[in-house]
Design an enzyme around this catalytic site. Structure first.
Site, PDB file in Angstrom:
ATOM      1  N   LYS A 116      32.368  48.875  -0.525  1.00 30.60           N
ATOM      2  CA  LYS A 116      31.179  49.663  -0.858  1.00 30.60           C
ATOM      3  C   LYS A 116      29.904  48.945  -0.458  1.00 30.60           C
ATOM      4  CE  LYS A 116      32.870  52.823  -4.389  1.00 30.60           C
ATOM      5  NZ  LYS A 116      32.690  53.430  -5.700  1.00 30.60           N
ATOM      6  N   LYS A 198      42.990  56.362   3.572  1.00 32.33           N
ATOM      7  CA  LYS A 198      43.213  57.214   2.388  1.00 32.33           C
ATOM      8  C   LYS A 198      42.289  58.438   2.437  1.00 32.33           C
ATOM      9  CE  LYS A 198      40.217  55.971  -1.368  1.00 32.33           C
ATOM     10  NZ  LYS A 198      39.918  55.646  -2.702  1.00 32.33           N
ATOM     11  N   LYS A 201      36.503  61.624  -0.227  1.00 31.01           N
ATOM     12  CA  LYS A 201      35.356  62.535  -0.130  1.00 31.01           C
ATOM     13  C   LYS A 201      34.415  62.121   0.993  1.00 31.01           C
ATOM     14  CE  LYS A 201      35.451  62.359  -4.865  1.00 31.01           C
ATOM     15  NZ  LYS A 201      35.026  61.922  -6.127  1.00 31.01           N
TER      16      LYS A 201
END
Ligand code: AMP
Ligand code: TRP
Length: 333
Positions: A116, A198, A201
């Site tokens: 992130k 994976k 969103k």
């Protein structure tokens, strides 16, 4: 809910937009199933969500939607405790206490933090770094035995266990050590556009990601475009990431085993298989879409449910937090 014989389950999901098929298969679909056997506590973790930039009005909207969506997926607020994290300030307090038993080094090793921070290099805030401590508090505040999560959260759960053990060693037995509950099939649903990644969103290619609220045409269209391989044989095998992913999804939504699926599509091409998976997923999600619309048309009911959930969550977690306060030496009465 008050049956103390049953084991305790805690899980949370961030209200960061519509949930994906990955969230559904890896996490939420299990939440409803577990309600019969366990005392379940589920939270929409809005405090976690602000570790990355959110538009305030959207966060509020997404939080209500997320609550309606978990109900639409079968979480029953009369059987389980379902609440919004920020409604129970014990989470923020536990976060601080546990921070003081968490090492900088162990937080630095969290792969999600690294990923992130690479993605948001202009906002590597302290909350993003200490996020797993907040998550540890979520779980430990309820003496949870089991934590249903997808595979990507395993490292955070391991940290929660380490922090609890360290606290217990420092101050004597206080927190229960939780175990992860990761599904055998579907713990990591992959992107349809790139089955080595994976499903997420934030996938750049939106064809790779199915949303729970996508309509049937959209779902079938995305599955038709799914990346596969050149063997043209439906079988589960190493190196066939795309087909393995489709078989996993099909198996979860139909309940069929891999053997049964291989037999069903013996001699058929990938085209047929992709359409079958798309239709099975769309049909499976249809009732979720319908119930979601129903709940969203009755905001007063949603509010009644989350208010009741927060009260129950506060009641349980206050006892555990108070115990921890006492152990660290705070003056509590
Ligand atoms: P998040 O969207 O990161 O808040 O994830 C919520 C829950 O869904 C967590 O338990 C994740 O482990 C799970 N999850 C997210 N993406 C996937 C995926 N592609 N496959 C399986 N589980 C997932
Ligand atoms: N960190 C989890 C995620 O991003 C969400 C979460 C927060 C959670 N607190 C939790 C999951 C406690 C399980 C238990 O998916």
């Amino acid at each position: 809910m008050e049956n103390t014989e049953k084991k305790i389950i805690f899980s949370g999901i961030q209200p960061t937009g519509t949930f994906t098929l990955g969230n559904y298969i890896g996490a939420i679909s299990n939440w409803a199933k577990l309600q019969e056997e366990y005392n379940c506590i589920y939270s929409i973790v809005d405090m976690h969500a602000i570790t990355v930039k959110q538009e305030p009005a959207k966060l509020r909207q997404h939080t209500i939607e997320a609550y309606a969506l978990i109900m639409a997926c079968g979480v029953d607020p009369n059987k389980s405790i379902a609440f919004i994290q920020s409604h129970n300030t014990n989470h923020a307090e536990a976060n601080w206490i546990l921070s003081c038993s968490t090492q900088f080094g162990e937080l630095s090793r969290m792969t999600q933090f690294k990923a992130k921070s690479e993605k948001h290099p202009d906002d590597i805030n302290a909350g993003l770094f200490t996020y797993p401590v907040l998550m540890a508090g979520d779980i430990l505040l309820y003496n949870a035995d089991l934590v249903p999560i997808g595979a990507d959260q395993k490292q955070h759960l391991e940290l929660a266990r380490n922090v609890a053990q360290r606290f217990n060693q420092k101050y004597s037995e206080t927190f229960k050590i939780p175990e992860p509950y990761i599904p055998d099939v579907g713990a990591r649903v992959m992107s349809l556009a790139d089955p080595t990644k994976k499903m997420s969103k934030s996938d750049e290619n939106q064809n790779g990601c199915i949303y729970i609220l996508d309509d049937k045409d959209t779902i079938v269209r995305k599955f038709k475009k799914a990346v596969t391989d050149s063997e043209a044989k439906v079988r589960y095998a190493q190196g066939k990431d795309g087909i393995n992913n489709l078989m996993t999804i099909y198996s979860v939504v139909t309940g069929k085993s891999f053997d049964e699926i291989e037999r069903e599509f013996d001699g058929k091409g990938y085209g047929d298989f992709k359409v079958a998976v798309g239709e099975a997923v769309a049909d499976h999600l249809e009732p979720v879409r319908t119930k979601f619309a129903e709940y969203m048309s009755d905001k007063a009911y949603i509010k009644e449910c989350y208010t009741k959930g927060a009260e129950a969550a506060r009641r349980i977690s206050s006892k555990v937090l108070r115990k921890a306060y006492k152990k660290v030496g705070f003056v509590i009465d």
